[in-house]
Design a protein around this motif. Structure first.
Motif, short mmCIF file in Angstrom:
data_model
loop_
_atom_site.label_atom_id
_atom_site.label_comp_id
_atom_site.label_asym_id
_atom_site.label_seq_id
_atom_site.Cartn_x
_atom_site.Cartn_y
_atom_site.Cartn_z
N GLU A 1 0.79 -1.27 0.04
CA GLU A 1 0.05 -0.03 0.06
C GLU A 1 0.78 1.09 0.06
O GLU A 1 0.52 2.29 -0.55
CB GLU A 1 -1.13 -0.04 1.09
N LEU A 2 1.76 1.18 0.62
CA LEU A 2 3.06 2.33 0.89
C LEU A 2 3.54 2.49 -0.42
O LEU A 2 3.66 3.62 -0.97
CB LEU A 2 3.84 2.24 2.15
N ARG A 3 4.01 1.59 -1.26
CA ARG A 3 4.65 1.65 -2.49
C ARG A 3 3.51 1.96 -3.45
O ARG A 3 3.86 2.62 -4.45
CB ARG A 3 5.20 0.39 -2.94
N ALA A 4 2.26 1.87 -3.50
CA ALA A 4 1.07 2.27 -4.28
C ALA A 4 1.01 3.53 -4.03
O ALA A 4 0.16 4.32 -4.82
CB ALA A 4 0.10 1.44 -3.91
N GLY A 5 1.46 4.50 -3.17
CA GLY A 5 1.32 5.72 -2.80
C GLY A 5 0.49 6.26 -1.84
O GLY A 5 0.18 7.66 -1.77
N HIS A 6 0.01 5.13 -1.23
CA HIS A 6 -0.94 5.57 -0.19
C HIS A 6 -0.15 6.29 1.22
O HIS A 6 0.92 5.74 1.65
CB HIS A 6 -1.85 4.66 0.50
N ALA A 7 -0.84 7.42 2.08
CA ALA A 7 -0.32 7.60 3.25
C ALA A 7 -0.21 6.55 4.09
O ALA A 7 -0.86 5.53 4.04
CB ALA A 7 -0.85 8.73 3.69
#
Length: 187
Positions: free
Chosen positions: A28-34
């Motif tokens: 999720e972090l790599r997908a750009g989510h905070a």
């Protein structure tokens, strides 16, 4: 410790669930989510597999530490440490969570291997515990009055007492050895 408890397999740690949580957060972090959004998304998808219910807006590190104190969930402490370090230092969280996920997967593989080895020990203990009863039954089928020999003669009674003592000691020893290993499987 009873023989029944020593023959019951220990519950495995939740290392695979911790690995799923950590790798899901990293993805999720790599997908750009905070980080906070990633937490909510991953926890929502895993809510039935987690040790508690997440509270929206709660401190993630505090939640992870509370959950990590539950039996089998100690791996969540590593996730909490990574999260806390990322918050305080600004370092990247996804890479650290990947490392935690890899470590938890490896621990799960080891736990499964150890459980397999302990299953052999449990089976052997069961066979050894039931073997005297099988011998008594076999003696009865062959026409030998086993009860008369064991309870009617001093030598038979001595053999019965020694056999029962050795059987109990063997079961206790196996149980003691197995419980030490099982304790290691509960992170």
């Amino acid at each position: 410790m009873s023989i029944r408890r020593s023959l019951t397999p220990a519950p495995l740690s939740h290392a695979s669930d911790v690995a799923s949580l950590a790798s899901g957060l990293a993805a999720e972090l790599r997908a750009g989510h905070a980080a906070g959004d990633a937490w909510l998304r991953v926890v929502a998808s895993m809510v039935e597999r987690l040790p508690g219910q997440p509270v929206p807006g709660a401190d993630v590190v505090a939640v992870l530490r509370r959950w990590s104190s539950k039996s089998g969930w100690g791996g969540l402490e590593a996730v909490a440490i990574c999260w806390e370090l990322a918050e305080t230092t600004g370092s990247g969280l996804a890479g650290a969570l990947d490392k935690v996920a890899d470590a938890m997967r490896y621990e799960n593989e080891i736990a499964l291997e150890v459980q397999g080895q302990l299953a052999v020990t449990r089976a052997t203990t069961t066979v050894l515990a039931t073997l005297p009863l099988l011998v008594v039954g076999l003696g009865g089928l062959l026409g030998v009055d086993v009860a008369a020999v064991l309870f009617g003669t001093p030598l038979g009674f001595a053999c019965l007492a020694v056999g029962m003592t050795l059987s109990a000691l063997g079961s206790w020893w196996v149980s003691r050895q197995s419980s030490g290993v099982r304790g290691l499987l509960r992170w």
